[in-house]
Design an enzyme around this catalytic site. Structure first.
Site, mmCIF file in Angstrom:
data_model
loop_
_atom_site.group_PDB
_atom_site.id
_atom_site.type_symbol
_atom_site.label_atom_id
_atom_site.label_comp_id
_atom_site.label_asym_id
_atom_site.label_seq_id
_atom_site.Cartn_x
_atom_site.Cartn_y
_atom_site.Cartn_z
ATOM 1 C CG ASP A 61 -2.123 0.856 1.101
ATOM 2 O OD1 ASP A 61 -2.118 1.744 0.240
ATOM 3 O OD2 ASP A 61 -3.086 0.654 1.857
ATOM 4 C CB CYS A 99 -6.675 2.624 -1.660
ATOM 5 S SG CYS A 99 -5.401 3.537 -0.767
ATOM 6 C CE LYS A 153 -6.396 0.370 1.823
ATOM 7 N NZ LYS A 153 -5.470 1.516 1.700
ATOM 8 C CG HIS A 155 -10.187 1.255 0.747
ATOM 9 N ND1 HIS A 155 -9.183 2.136 0.431
ATOM 10 C CD2 HIS A 155 -11.263 2.029 1.044
ATOM 11 C CE1 HIS A 155 -9.608 3.374 0.543
ATOM 12 N NE2 HIS A 155 -10.887 3.334 0.917
ATOM 13 C CG HIS A 246 -2.167 4.079 3.567
ATOM 14 N ND1 HIS A 246 -2.589 5.033 4.471
ATOM 15 C CD2 HIS A 246 -2.908 4.271 2.443
ATOM 16 C CE1 HIS A 246 -3.549 5.769 3.921
ATOM 17 N NE2 HIS A 246 -3.759 5.332 2.684
ATOM 18 C CG ASN A 305 -1.688 4.180 -4.483
ATOM 19 O OD1 ASN A 305 -2.749 3.768 -4.013
ATOM 20 N ND2 ASN A 305 -0.727 4.665 -3.722
#
Length: 556
Positions: A61, A99, A153, A155, A246, A305
């Protein structure tokens, strides 16, 4: 035999030296199962493995493009470097700038414009999720006998129970539903007073696992337990979506050891987090080998990303950052490691996008892709494994019709083909076109992290000429986006604008609802979780309809 014994001894010694494995880790801990003990005693299960490969997809992340050893980083990533060097490095690999978009495209094989998630991310308080009519990768893998597990995660929305990972194809889920949260307490505040707990096991809050363990390590322990209790003769899909790196920038103290010389506190913390993540991936790899999965496995590593410089990430020498359509926001660290690869130790410079994993992995798993599913991804296994040309010639990075419009954009600037006020980006062969407001556009060199606080003094900054809303780059010749060619090649600009227009005709409406006050965790036992319930009146009316039907049937 003596030589083999010596080699094994040296291997364990080297692992101890680098801190990736300790003697304590070979003893059963409180979270480990009896199956793990059995696996240690008996070793890998004998017998021919399934022809279907075990699929391990690891998603980091916010890892910056430069933030891996083999891209020149000062942060040590020996595991990632070794796995990539022995596999295939993807050096023309693209994801989305944030994300939710990357995760949705990975799990459906579709561009954002085809799921309605083309704007921003799914917020915790929004009644929104990945549309339920989209078939997911784990659902397709389950059809052909895979056991499917997600750790990390999510999301992709959770406002109703049907949106949860276990309802979207995963046999088990252990992780967080939101985009970020505290690495130790697993609490997240979306705004003042709107706070809640965010750690789940399947469909329930995992209070029993709230032992103050750093999430990167906790998720790795869970992966080890899953592997220890699964039969390696049966195919498994493991989606490991780490929270790291993150923000918030948190890491256990021991990982700061090699980075005390980094003055910039955000970069130092980020480095420690990445060091811990690298160790975690080593431990996952060791578990794959220990429990008999490795020889028939495909390990894919990807960032979701680009990095965020203000939070310690570096995309140098690429331009821009997370949240932008410059290369620094969408060009990612990625590689494939597998004993099944034909061209091991190679570099793939062919065009690859995160949507490509959906058809690629289903094909490898001997599954079927339904004809009525309109995919945007391509099967790129032969491109990666054998070095063949990629079937992909273009990428729609996105069209976001509700992002802040560029003030000077117009249909005239888009030759009457496209309104350049709209944020969009597309790649066709060597060419990349951006319109509207592409986002933060600085180049952030390593020197920017040399001081104690955030410092933009070293950044290369660009002041646009008034009215500019179209950019064109030859990414193959100019991967750092330094020379805008839109004025020199108006015909190419028109060609790419037409392609944008064609894509836009296939777009579905944007899903970005206002926040729902019922989402407040205070109304849900202090936990972030599904809150949407059918209107009681509707339920009553449905009930009364059912009762009247029964009466009619009795009369008949």
């Amino acid at each position: 035999m003596l030589a083999l014994g010596l080699l094994a001894g040296l291997s364990v010694l080297s692992l101890l030296t680098y801190g990736y494995l300790s003697w304590d880790s070979l003893r059963l801990g409180p979270g480990e199962t009896e199956a793990m003990r059995k696996g240690l005693e008996e070793g890998p299960v004998a017998g021919d493995p399934s022809s279907q490969p075990h699929i391990i997809f690891i998603l980091a992340d916010d890892q910056g493009f430069r933030d891996v050893g083999y891209h020149g980083s000062e942060i040590r990533t020996p595991t990632l470097d070794k796995l990539a060097a022995e596999g295939v490095k993807l050096e023309n690999y693209y994801v989305q700038p944030m994300c939710t978009p990357s995760r949705s495209q990975f799990i459906t094989g579709k561009y954002q414009i085809h799921t309605g998630l083309q704007h921003s991310i799914i917020r915790p308080t929004q009644p929104n999720c990945l549309p339920l009519d989209n078939v997911t990768l784990p659902q397709k893998l389950k059809e052909v006998g895979y056991s499917t597990h997600m750790v990390g995660k999510w999301h992709l929305g959770f406002y109703r129970r049907e949106c949860m990972p276990t309802q979207r194809g995963f046999d088990t889920f252990f992780g967080s539903l939101l985009g970020s949260g505290d690495y130790y307490t697993h609490f997240k505040c979306d705004s003042p007073g709107i706070c809640g707990y965010d750690l789940y096991e399947n469909d329930n809050a995992a209070w029993d696992h709230d032992n103050g363990i750093y999430s990167t390590q906790m998720y790795t322990q869970k992966v080890q337990q899953i592997l220890a209790s699964h039969n390696p003769r049966k195919p498994i899909f493991l989606y490991i979506a780490y929270q790291a790196v993150h923000s918030p920038l948190q890491a256990p103290g021991k990982y700061f050891e090699h980075y005390r010389s980094i003055n910039n506190i955000n970069r130092r913390r980020y480095a420690a987090m990445l060091a811990c993540l690298d160790e975690a991936i080593n431990n996952v790899t060791l578990a794959l080998k220990k429990y008999g999965f490795y020889e028939n496995s495909i390990i894919i590593y990807s960032s979701d990303n680009g990095g965020q410089p203000m939070a310690g990430g570096s995309n140098w020498p690429l331009r821009g950052s997370k949240g932008t359509y410059w290369e620094g926001g969408i060009r990612a660290v990625g590689f494939v490691h597998s004993p099944l690869l034909k061209n091991k130790g190679s570099v793939c410079k062919e065009l690859v996008h995160i949507t490509d994993w959906f058809p690629t992995l289903i094909t490898l798993a001997e599954g079927q892709i339904d004809e009525d599913i309109q995919l945007d991804g391509y099967d790129i296994w032969e491109t990666i494994s054998e070095g063949r040309r990629s079937p992909r010639v273009d990428i729609l990075h996105n069209i976001d019709p509700i992002y802040t419009k560029a003030k000077n954009g117009s249909w005239a600037a888009g030759y009457g083909i496209w309104n350049t006020a709209i944020q969009s980006a597309i790649r066709v062969n060597h060419w990349k076109l951006l319109t509207g407001n592409p986002g933060y556009s600085d180049w952030v060199p390593p020197q920017a992290f040399s001081n104690a606080g955030p410092n933009r003094w070293h950044n290369e900054r660009v002041s646009w000429s008034a009215g500019k809303t179209v950019w064109l780059f030859n990414i193959t010749a100019d991967p750092y986006e330094r020379v805008d060619l839109s004025a020199q090649h108006p015909d190419v600009v028109k060609q790419l604008l037409r392609r944008l227009s064609q894509f836009n005709k296939t777009a579905v409406p944007v899903r970005y609802p206002p926040k729902d006050p019922r989402s407040n965790p205070k109304l849900n036992g202090g936990v972030w979780g599904p809150w949407f319930k059918e209107d009681e009146k509707k339920k009553k009316s449905d009930k009364s309809k059912g009762t009247s039907k029964q009466k009619k049937n009795k009369k008949k």
